[in-house]
Write an enzyme that holds these catalytic residues in place. Structure first.
Site, PDB file in Angstrom:
ATOM      1  CE  LYS A  54      -3.757  -2.477   2.160  1.00 63.01           C
ATOM      2  NZ  LYS A  54      -4.418  -2.953   3.372  1.00 63.01           N
ATOM      3  CD  GLN A  98      -3.299  -4.655   6.424  1.00 65.37           C
ATOM      4  OE1 GLN A  98      -3.254  -3.639   5.731  1.00 65.37           O
ATOM      5  NE2 GLN A  98      -3.843  -5.774   5.975  1.00 65.37           N
ATOM      6  CG  ASP A 123     -10.082  -0.793   4.813  1.00 63.49           C
ATOM      7  OD1 ASP A 123      -9.750  -1.016   3.634  1.00 63.49           O
ATOM      8  OD2 ASP A 123      -9.433  -1.168   5.792  1.00 63.49           O
TER       9      ASP A 123
END
Ligand code: NDP
Length: 286
Positions: A54, A98, A123
């Site tokens: 990422k 994460q 997200d």
């Protein structure tokens, strides 16, 4: 019929080009550079690879990226304090925690994720964003299902009026996929572990999305001739061997288009995350 193989890297490259242009647009219109903060707790090796990926993609596209590494021993309250700091930091447009979280705080995952400012929730997991998705309002959408839709669009595959069947009803893939396909006017059926006569249902699909986490589960007899098959599954069956939820070799003989694993929709997730960081930055300047 031999299916067209929908190569993730071609679509990911297009999505990243669009994102790069989006970064430039925000820079010139508002004088800001979009930025992402990724919080990683503990030493999970797979998570570290994802986070590095990422970070690298942000750098490639001119998005500022900060990785916040926190110790395995952090408490739920300490982690929430870190999230609060990022929520208040005007220089940060996107926040991502994460997953998975370490065992000691895993039970608090929902509370931790819900602490992220919905406008920075790249997200798309916050109930505010989930609610907006369900009611059909523009919002930050989970990256994997959003990537699948984007890929169908880029491949010129019609969604409107089609019969779509999704195998899997998770909050991360199956449920958002339902709303995205429905908002594009597909007629959608969602299957799960209690579904009776699964092959009968899946054989009705013009667009079949497999997101169940069962290696090679979907075989040719479960697929209608000419269907488009999107394989979201990522299953490690040996140290160096990944397969999807679809039995690629048999299904490619009958489908009109199919995504491979690896090299399929998995590559789109990070590209869509970049798009979400840009979307979040825009939401925050308006
Ligand atoms: P979950 O385990 O959260 O959900 C799996 C779903 O599949 C559940 O709804 C379950 O039903 C259903 N299911 C399981 N077995 C069967 C069966 N035999 N028949 C019908 N339905 C079944 O998984 P996720 O949604 O998180 O992930 C699915 C797959 O996608 C995984 O392989 C994962 O690795 C991959 N993935 C890939 C991503 C990417 O490409 N970047 C991102 C996220 C996930 P029930 O609800 O009844 O238990």
């Amino acid at each position: 019929m031999i299916a067209k193989i929908l190569e993730g890297k071609l679509f990911a490259a297009q999505i990243k080009e669009e994102a790069k242009a989006g970064v430039e647009e925000i820079k010139s219109a508002f004088g800001i550079t979009p930025s992402l903060a990724v919080v990683i707790v503990g030493e999970n090796p797979a998570s570290k690879v994802y986070v590095r990926n990422k970070h690298k993609t942000c750098e490639e596209l001119g998005i500022l990226s900060e990785v916040i590494e926190l110790p395995e021993t952090i408490t739920k309250d300490e982690l929430i304090t870190e999230i609060d700091k990022l929520n208040l930091d005007k220089k940060i447009n996107g926040i991502l925690v994460q997953l998975p979280l370490p065992a000691a705080i895993k039970a608090h995952e929902e509370e931790i994720l819900n602490r992220i400012d919905p406008l920075k929730d790249v997200d798309g997991f916050h109930p505010y964003n989930v609610g907006r998705l369900v009611t059909g309002s523009p919002t930050l959408v989970p990256c994997t299902p959003a990537g699948c839709i984007k890929m169908l669009d880029l491949a010129g595959i019609e969604i409107d009026g089609k019969r779509a069947v999704i195998i899997g009803r998770s909050n991360i893939v199956g449920k958002p996929m339902l709303h995205l396909l429905m908002s594009r006017h597909a007629t959608v059926t969602v299957c799960h572990s209690h579904t009776k006569n699964l092959p009968e249902v899946t054989r009705e699909a013009d667009i079949l999305v497999a997101a169940m986490g069962k290696p090679n589960f979907v075989t040719a007899d479960m697929v209608k001739a000419g269907a488009v098959v999107v394989d979201v599954g990522i299953n490690r069956i040996a140290p160096k061997k990944l397969v999807g939820d679809v039995d690629f070799e048999s299904v490619k003989e009958i489908a009109s288009a199919i995504t491979p694993v690896p090299g399929g929709v998995g590559l789109l997730t990070v590209a869509m995350l970049m798009q979400n960081v840009i979307k979040a930055a825009k939401l925050q300047v308006h």
